[in-house]
Motif scaffolding. Structure first.
Motif, PDB file in Angstrom:
ATOM      1  N   GLU A 104      36.146  26.074  76.033  1.00 20.68           N
ATOM      2  CA  GLU A 104      36.374  25.563  77.381  1.00 20.68           C
ATOM      3  C   GLU A 104      36.476  26.697  78.395  1.00 20.68           C
ATOM      4  O   GLU A 104      36.097  26.543  79.556  1.00 20.68           O
ATOM      5  N   GLU A 217      32.130  24.341  76.433  1.00 20.82           N
ATOM      6  CA  GLU A 217      32.609  22.978  76.629  1.00 20.82           C
ATOM      7  C   GLU A 217      33.254  22.924  78.014  1.00 20.82           C
ATOM      8  O   GLU A 217      33.888  23.882  78.454  1.00 20.82           O
ATOM      9  N   GLY A 219      35.900  21.322  80.240  1.00 16.58           N
ATOM     10  CA  GLY A 219      37.119  20.532  80.369  1.00 16.58           C
ATOM     11  C   GLY A 219      37.641  20.612  81.791  1.00 16.58           C
ATOM     12  O   GLY A 219      37.656  21.691  82.398  1.00 16.58           O
ATOM     13  N   ALA A 222      40.518  23.133  82.348  1.00 22.88           N
ATOM     14  CA  ALA A 222      40.086  24.536  82.323  1.00 22.88           C
ATOM     15  C   ALA A 222      39.330  24.888  83.603  1.00 22.88           C
ATOM     16  O   ALA A 222      39.473  25.997  84.139  1.00 22.88           O
TER      17      ALA A 222
END
Length: 399
Positions: A104, A217, A219, A222
């Protein structure tokens, strides 16, 4: 695309513009640029639980991306545009990465650089840069660079056997040749470190870097907690002072081009553990200042040399980590200090000369820039420019 390649090839290989001072300035810039922030990288690795392979990959990605963008931007513009990582960003990540899954974090790095790319595409940053008066830009640059000179002086206390001979030699050689003074100090520093045993060469070995690809990834948490702070820190702590520094040396830089090149390179480098690549706000003075060459139009070779050294260091990132852990910090401080003296003097002269009617504003900007003022996690460079603009335009309008 063919025109772009042709322009880069034609500009890069104007060998008549190459000079030994540019070569020395380019090498020194990279040595100085690595010395401080690299320590912070290891602090980030410790707090975030990164592996040695990930740290090496981070250094590799940073070096290759910075090297390619420095060469590309400098060749296209024939200006000494040297790129670096966002040092305020590294400092933020020491705490910012704690508890965040690294996948993330990589996604957050990518989002941050997409936001910066948008700023470049829209032309917002160019208008911001154009609004900064030369006196404010020069005062800011002098304030950013002065700590390097102060660190050189402070090294006399901690390692006089290294610092004093290097400083004395600089001024002796400068009496005969300003062009060769920094090169002489560089060679003497290495010789002293090896002779006195303060540079541990036993652990050095050639070690090729192996990049580590991390699938990103995305998020929301984040992105909010990492992407936005990184973007603000890069724009205010690196892009703005870095491009303002170029103006203070007499270069009219295409800021939008620099933002686009740097952000695209950063997006590509992010999955290999690197955060933001941007114009340097600290070592720019080494490649753009008068010690790189007396001719303004030939200094771009210093940044091209720096780009080549970047790529070499990146390829041997593992070896580089061992090298810098063995080099006394005092030698680096003195080397940086003497390399930037001419740039500091030129910036101070420009700051005062450009604003003869009222020298208070550049002095205020200079004072804030050398301070440790931090508000909302934003460092002194941004506040120096902001307060400088707030003070400058009312006074100029009144005059």
């Amino acid at each position: 695309m063919n025109n772009l390649v042709s322009a880069v090839f034609t500009n890069t290989f104007r060998l008549k513009d190459f000079s030994v001072p540019a070569l020395v300035a380019g090498v020194i810039a990279i040595i100085v640029g690595y010395a401080g922030p690299t320590v912070l990288v290891f602090q980030v690795a410790q707090s975030a639980g990164l592996t040695d392979a990930q740290v090496t990959s981070w250094l590799w990605a940073y070096s290759i991306a910075s090297g390619v963008t420095s060469i590309l931007a400098s060749a296209l513009t024939r200006q000494p545009l040297i790129m670096a990582w966002s040092t305020p960003g590294i400092a933020f990540l020491v705490l910012g990465l704690q508890g965040v899954p690294f996948n993330e974090a990589i996604g957050a790095f990518i989002v941050s650089n997409i936001l910066i790319l948008i700023v470049g595409i829209t032309g917002i940053f160019r208008r911001i840069i154009d609004s900064v008066p030369m006196s404010v830009a020069a005062a800011l640059n002098a304030g950013i660079l002065l700590p390097f000179a102060l660190n050189a002086i402070g090294s006399i206390n901690t390692a006089p056997e290294i610092a004093i001979p290097m400083i004395v030699l600089f001024f002796i050689v400068r009496l005969f040749s300003q062009r060769w003074a920094v090169a002489a100090v560089f060679l003497l520093g290495i010789a002293l470190c090896v002779y006195q045993g303060s540079m541990d060469t036993d652990t050095l070995k050639l070690q090729l870097a192996e990049p580590v690809f991390t699938y990103p990834e995305f998020g929301l948490e984040a992105i909010i907690n990492i992407s936005i702070p990184l973007t603000v820190l890069a724009l205010t702590g690196q892009y703005l002072p870095g491009l303002s520094a170029m103006r203070s040396f007499g270069f009219k830089t295409n800021s939008d081009l620099v933002v686009k090149i740097s952000s695209v390179a950063s997006i590509i480098a992010a999955p290999f553990c690197c955060h933001n690549i941007n114009p340097s706000s600290m070592i720019a003075g080494i490649v753009a200042g008068p010690d790189a060459h007396e001719d303004l139009d030939r200094r771009y070779w210093a940044a091209i040399v720096a780009g080549i050294v970047y790529i070499i260091f990146g390829t041997l990132a593992g070896t580089f980590v061992l090298l810098f852990s063995s080099l006394p910090i005092e030698a680096v401080h003195v080397l940086a200090g003497v390399s930037l003296l001419a740039a500091i003097a030129g910036s101070l002269k420009t700051a005062i000369h450009e604003d003869k009617s009222d020298c208070v504003v550049p002095i205020v900007v200079f004072s804030i820039a050398i301070s440790d003022l931090t508000i909302f996690s934003i460092g002194p460079a941004f506040w120096a420019i902001l307060i400088g603009l707030v003070l400058y335009y009312p006074i100029r309008k009144k005059a």
